[in-house]
Enzyme design. Structure first.
Site, mmCIF file in Angstrom:
data_model
loop_
_atom_site.group_PDB
_atom_site.id
_atom_site.type_symbol
_atom_site.label_atom_id
_atom_site.label_comp_id
_atom_site.label_asym_id
_atom_site.label_seq_id
_atom_site.Cartn_x
_atom_site.Cartn_y
_atom_site.Cartn_z
ATOM 1 N N ASP A 20 -1.563 49.858 13.510
ATOM 2 C CA ASP A 20 -1.795 48.900 14.529
ATOM 3 C C ASP A 20 -2.586 47.757 14.321
ATOM 4 O O ASP A 20 -2.544 46.575 15.021
ATOM 5 C CB ASP A 20 -2.593 49.652 16.017
ATOM 6 C CG ASP A 20 -1.613 50.458 16.499
ATOM 7 O OD1 ASP A 20 -0.563 50.648 16.367
ATOM 8 O OD2 ASP A 20 -2.300 51.765 17.112
ATOM 9 N N HIS A 67 0.120 50.592 21.661
ATOM 10 C CA HIS A 67 -0.267 50.715 23.070
ATOM 11 C C HIS A 67 -1.385 49.743 23.869
ATOM 12 O O HIS A 67 -1.281 49.214 24.802
ATOM 13 C CB HIS A 67 -1.000 52.241 23.344
ATOM 14 C CG HIS A 67 0.190 52.928 23.687
ATOM 15 N ND1 HIS A 67 0.989 53.032 24.713
ATOM 16 C CD2 HIS A 67 0.645 54.378 23.086
ATOM 17 C CE1 HIS A 67 1.707 53.993 24.708
ATOM 18 N NE2 HIS A 67 1.840 54.790 23.620
ATOM 19 N N ARG A 77 5.988 54.741 11.307
ATOM 20 C CA ARG A 77 4.678 55.247 10.501
ATOM 21 C C ARG A 77 5.065 56.376 9.238
ATOM 22 O O ARG A 77 4.363 56.721 8.588
ATOM 23 C CB ARG A 77 3.683 56.172 11.473
ATOM 24 C CG ARG A 77 2.842 55.319 12.147
ATOM 25 C CD ARG A 77 1.994 56.201 13.062
ATOM 26 N NE ARG A 77 1.926 57.695 12.991
ATOM 27 C CZ ARG A 77 1.378 58.449 14.175
ATOM 28 N NH1 ARG A 77 1.114 57.685 15.205
ATOM 29 N NH2 ARG A 77 1.355 59.715 13.949
#
Ligand code: F6P
Length: 359
Positions: free
Chosen positions: A138, A182, A286
């Protein structure tokens, strides 16, 4: 300080270059400290809580530069639950401190993201010698320009958009590609630009659906019959951004859409009459081998972390600052999220080339 024994763990969601980073730490330590022992703590903090660690061999860290995942395993142990005893009444923080002492560790190395850094800081405050490395696809960890894992994941998300491009063009459809993230939109922003998305929607810039519809219709009028929309998992409409956390949770729980992409798809179908398709690359982002950028970055961060250990410079995270690697105090990192500033250069430049952010 004479360093004899180091424990290492990988915590939280995995990413592509965890093994490369551990290899960097281990090779530097074995190279520089005669007789050093490295203990591999299994499945993140869980292994430290329940004393599940094994003495590693130097050869365990060979041949893993290109290997995805983590040879130690990982788990999510939420920071907010760290002070809550487990189902058998075990105090997790005390257990971690005891196991650190029982195993005669001189230092704990943590490879982790946001939540893991809160726990690392807590353990450091409680007197453990802790050194950390910034991991997460992220790229939202405070104190570092870049986390390892990010670039490899961006490459995969970009590849997904590239593949969608050709089929979207053939069919004249609107395609939504949902990218991981998110809370922050770093991945969507990079992959969206790299993949030539027409619209990029990220959590930091709430969107107005009318602006998204207008962008797609404008392209259609210009005889560009397809549109690619890169959407972060956590993208949010202006309307929803005004709701409290509780209200939003309630709204999402009662919605029939599994994610924001499905809500958008329905709104776009109704407003444009065009066919809309959704692609969610999910955890493929990932997975697999780290790219060359991450292999280099992880090796550098690993070597820098080992240097901190050798210098007895604890309570720090190794971080990227421009083109250098620096040490940042854990207390500065813990509990802060690195968001995409809505007026940062990369966003403004993306807007210059006509990418719509829905704002
Ligand atoms: O923190 C990394 C991340 O991959 C996020 O981008 C994503 O939202 C989340 O983890 C997914 O978590 P899990 O692997 O627990 O489903």
């Amino acid at each position: 300080m004479n360093i004899k024994r180091v424990g290492i763990l990988t915590s939280g969601g995995d990413c592509q270059s965890l093994n490369a980073a551990m290899r960097g730490v281990a090779k530097s330590l074995y190279n520089n400290i005669e007789g050093i022992e490295i203990y591999g703590i299994q499945e993140g903090y869980k292994g430290l809580i329940y004393n599940n660690m094994i003495k590693m061999k130097e050869s365990d860290f060979s041949g893993i530069l290109t290997l995805g995942g983590t040879i130690l395993g990982t788990s999510r142990q939420p920071f907010k639950k760290m002070n809550i005893p487990d189902e058998n009444g075990l105090d997790k923080v005390s257990a971690m401190k005891e196991n650190y002492k029982k195993n005669k560790l001189d230092c704990l190395v943590v490879l982790g993201g946001n939540g893991s850094h809160k726990t690392a800081n807590l353990l450091s405050e409680q007197g453990l010698n802790v050194v950390t490395l910034p991991k997460t696809i992220d790229n939202d960890l405070w104190g570092t320009d870049m986390t390892f894992g990010f670039q490899s994941a961006v490459d995969l998300a970009t590849h997904a958009i590239d593949c969608i491009h050709t089929t979207a063009a053939s069919h004249g459809r609107i395609f939504i590609v949902e990218v991981m993230g998110h809370k922050t939109g770093w991945m969507t922003l990079s992959a969206g630009i790299a993949g030539g998305a027409d619209v990029i929607l990220i959590p930091e810039i709430p969107y107005d659906i009318n602006n998204v519809i207008a962008a797609v219709k404008k392209r259609y009028k210009q005889k560009k019959k397809f549109s690619i929309i890169a959407v972060a998992e956590g993208a949010i409409s202006k309307e929803d951004s005004l709701l409290s956390k509780k209200e939003l949770k309630r709204k999402r729980a009662s919605s029939s859409s599994p994610s924001v992409s499905y809500e958008l798809a329905q709104q776009l179908t109704e407003a444009t009459g065009q066919e809309v398709r959704i692609t969610v690359p999910g955890h493929t982002q990932r997975g697999g081998a780290p790219d060359s950028f991450d292999r280099v970055l992880s090796t550098r961060l690993g070597a820098a972390a080992a240097r901190l250990i050798m210098n007895g410079d604890f309570g720090k995270m190794v971080a990227v600052k421009g083109t250098s690697i620096r040490a940042v105090p854990l207390s500065e990192v813990a509990g802060k999220l690195k968001l995409v500033p809505s007026d940062c250069e990369i966003v403004l430049q993306a807007k210059e080339v006509g990418i719509c952010f829905g704002d």
